[in-house]
Write a protein that holds these residues in place. Structure first.
Motif, PDB file in Angstrom:
ATOM      1  N   VAL A 141       1.246  -1.103   0.110  1.00  5.66           N
ATOM      2  CA  VAL A 141      -0.074   0.601   0.658  1.00  5.66           C
ATOM      3  C   VAL A 141       0.537   1.645   0.461  1.00  5.66           C
ATOM      4  N   ASP A 142       0.980   2.180  -0.606  1.00  4.11           N
ATOM      5  CA  ASP A 142       1.425   2.631  -1.347  1.00  4.11           C
ATOM      6  C   ASP A 142       1.276   4.413  -0.088  1.00  4.11           C
ATOM      7  N   VAL A 143      -0.565   4.877  -0.195  1.00  4.55           N
ATOM      8  CA  VAL A 143      -0.908   6.175  -0.043  1.00  4.55           C
ATOM      9  C   VAL A 143      -1.895   5.642   1.012  1.00  4.55           C
ATOM     10  N   PHE A 144      -1.522   6.180   2.174  1.00  3.82           N
ATOM     11  CA  PHE A 144      -3.281   6.338   3.567  1.00  3.82           C
ATOM     12  C   PHE A 144      -3.111   7.849   3.692  1.00  3.82           C
ATOM     13  N   LEU A 145      -4.885   7.789   3.735  1.00  4.93           N
ATOM     14  CA  LEU A 145      -5.387   8.810   3.230  1.00  4.93           C
ATOM     15  C   LEU A 145      -5.720   8.723   5.157  1.00  4.93           C
ATOM     16  N   ILE A 146      -5.329   9.575   5.988  1.00  5.33           N
ATOM     17  CA  ILE A 146      -5.684   9.639   7.155  1.00  5.33           C
ATOM     18  C   ILE A 146      -6.311  11.127   7.416  1.00  5.33           C
ATOM     19  N   GLY A 147      -6.977  10.601   8.734  1.00  2.00           N
ATOM     20  CA  GLY A 147      -7.559  12.698   9.138  1.00  2.00           C
ATOM     21  C   GLY A 147      -7.829  13.101   8.469  1.00  2.00           C
ATOM     22  N   VAL A 148      -9.351  13.176   8.796  1.00  2.00           N
ATOM     23  CA  VAL A 148     -10.205  14.010  10.219  1.00  2.00           C
ATOM     24  C   VAL A 148     -11.323  13.355   9.661  1.00  2.00           C
ATOM     25  N   PRO A 149     -12.766  12.027  10.370  1.00  7.79           N
ATOM     26  CA  PRO A 149     -13.744  12.733  10.373  1.00  7.79           C
ATOM     27  C   PRO A 149     -14.288  14.283   9.977  1.00  7.79           C
ATOM     28  N   LYS A 150     -15.350  14.032   8.220  1.00  5.91           N
ATOM     29  CA  LYS A 150     -15.579  15.513   8.695  1.00  5.91           C
ATOM     30  C   LYS A 150     -14.586  16.635   7.826  1.00  5.91           C
ATOM     31  N   ALA A 151     -13.653  16.387   6.758  1.00 10.92           N
ATOM     32  CA  ALA A 151     -13.083  17.246   6.687  1.00 10.92           C
ATOM     33  C   ALA A 151     -12.705  16.813   5.409  1.00 10.92           C
TER      34      ALA A 151
END
Length: 296
Positions: A4-14
């Motif tokens: 897995v190359d990329v993590f889209l993290i943080g945050v709910p409702k953004a």
């Protein structure tokens, strides 16, 4: 398991739901299915906490072989276990961190939970914003500095692209260009529509009894029969359960200074820590919070 190359993290409702689906349009990026696998982190949604070792075999099945693999499990950012787990299994990963002014983010998250009734289902009392804020399951997602300190103990800062979600609305092309540069990929063609692929309050209408009945009946139809229908509706971003007969207008409390008074001072300190760790400019957020609190 897939690299897995990329993590889209943080945050709910953004704006992460919108961003994940737009990035999936790029021919060199493939989004996990589902968008939020919630396998690696112990934070699996707003309320569920599971410290068991991730099911890596299941994780392997969530990606096709096309291009960079993107996991958009946003709750991973606040999870204390996720940074080390990813470092051990996927040490070359990069992270797109999409953030929003934290008081308004928390307030929007609270409104969403009131409509989905998840708090009640999980035995939590979020009837007021003050009660919700006292629950770490809301607060954790807004403590950007605390969370970032854990990630930077495992990964260098250059592994992160930090985005102010407000720019997704005002200049989405700028954000997409910065992501392409960050990932080292060519420009893509995107069908950008601010009203599509979003997880806005308008798209989260509580179902009526009629809607619940129809959903239950639809669940009994064999997958091979309903799959073409589902895929067609998804392709045009049409949710039949948002129709007036099947759902109703949800709860929408307006944000005001009282909400800032509940959590503002705590978040000011955390934002100052976040800026110190990352050099990301949080002055607009700090100014908004201080204005609402009537402090210099």
């Amino acid at each position: 398991m897939p690299e897995v190359d990329v993590f889209l993290i943080g945050v709910p409702k953004a704006g992460t739901t919108w961003l994940a689906n737009i990035l999936d349009q790029h021919r060199l990026i493939t989004l996990s299915n589902p968008k939020e696998p919630n396998i690696i982190a112990s934070h699996r949604g707003t309320f569920i906490r599971d410290k068991e070792e991730p099911d890596w075999n299941k994780f392997e099945t969530l990606f096709s072989e096309k291009g960079l693999k993107l996991d958009a499990s946003i709750h991973a950012f606040a999870c204390p276990l996720a940074p080390l787990r990813i470092k051990q299994k996927l040490p070359n990963a990069k992270f797109i961190l999409c953030l929003r002014e934290p008081v308004s983010r928390s307030h929007s998250h609270w409104n969403m939970i009131l409509n989905t009734k998840e708090a009640e289902k999980n035995g939590a009392d979020w009837s007021t914003f003050e009660k919700a804020w006292s629950d770490n399951r809301l607060k954790d997602d807004s403590m950007y500095g605390l969370s970032m300190s854990r990630w930077l103990s495992e990964f260098d800062l250059n592994r992160f692209l930090i985005i102010d979600s407000a720019i997704l609305k005002t200049n989405p092309h700028l954000i997409l260009k910065s992501i392409e540069k960050f990932l080292g990929i060519e420009s893509g063609d995107y069908d950008i529509d601010a009203n599509r692929h979003s997880n806005s309050a308008a798209s989260r209408r509580p179902m009526t009894n009629t809607g619940k009945t129809i959903k239950m009946v639809f669940s009994l139809i064999p997958s091979f029969l309903k799959k073409p229908i589902v895929e067609r509706l998804q392709s045009v971003d049409f949710n039949i359960y948002n129709l007036p007969l099947l759902s109703r207008k949800g709860i929408s409390h307006s944000i005001n200074s009282s909400h800032y008074n509940i959590c503002g001072k705590e978040l000011i300190k955390d934002l100052e820590l976040f800026e110190k760790l990352t050099d990301f400019d949080t002055s607009k957020w700090l100014e908004e919070i201080k204005t609402q609190l009537d402090i210099d």
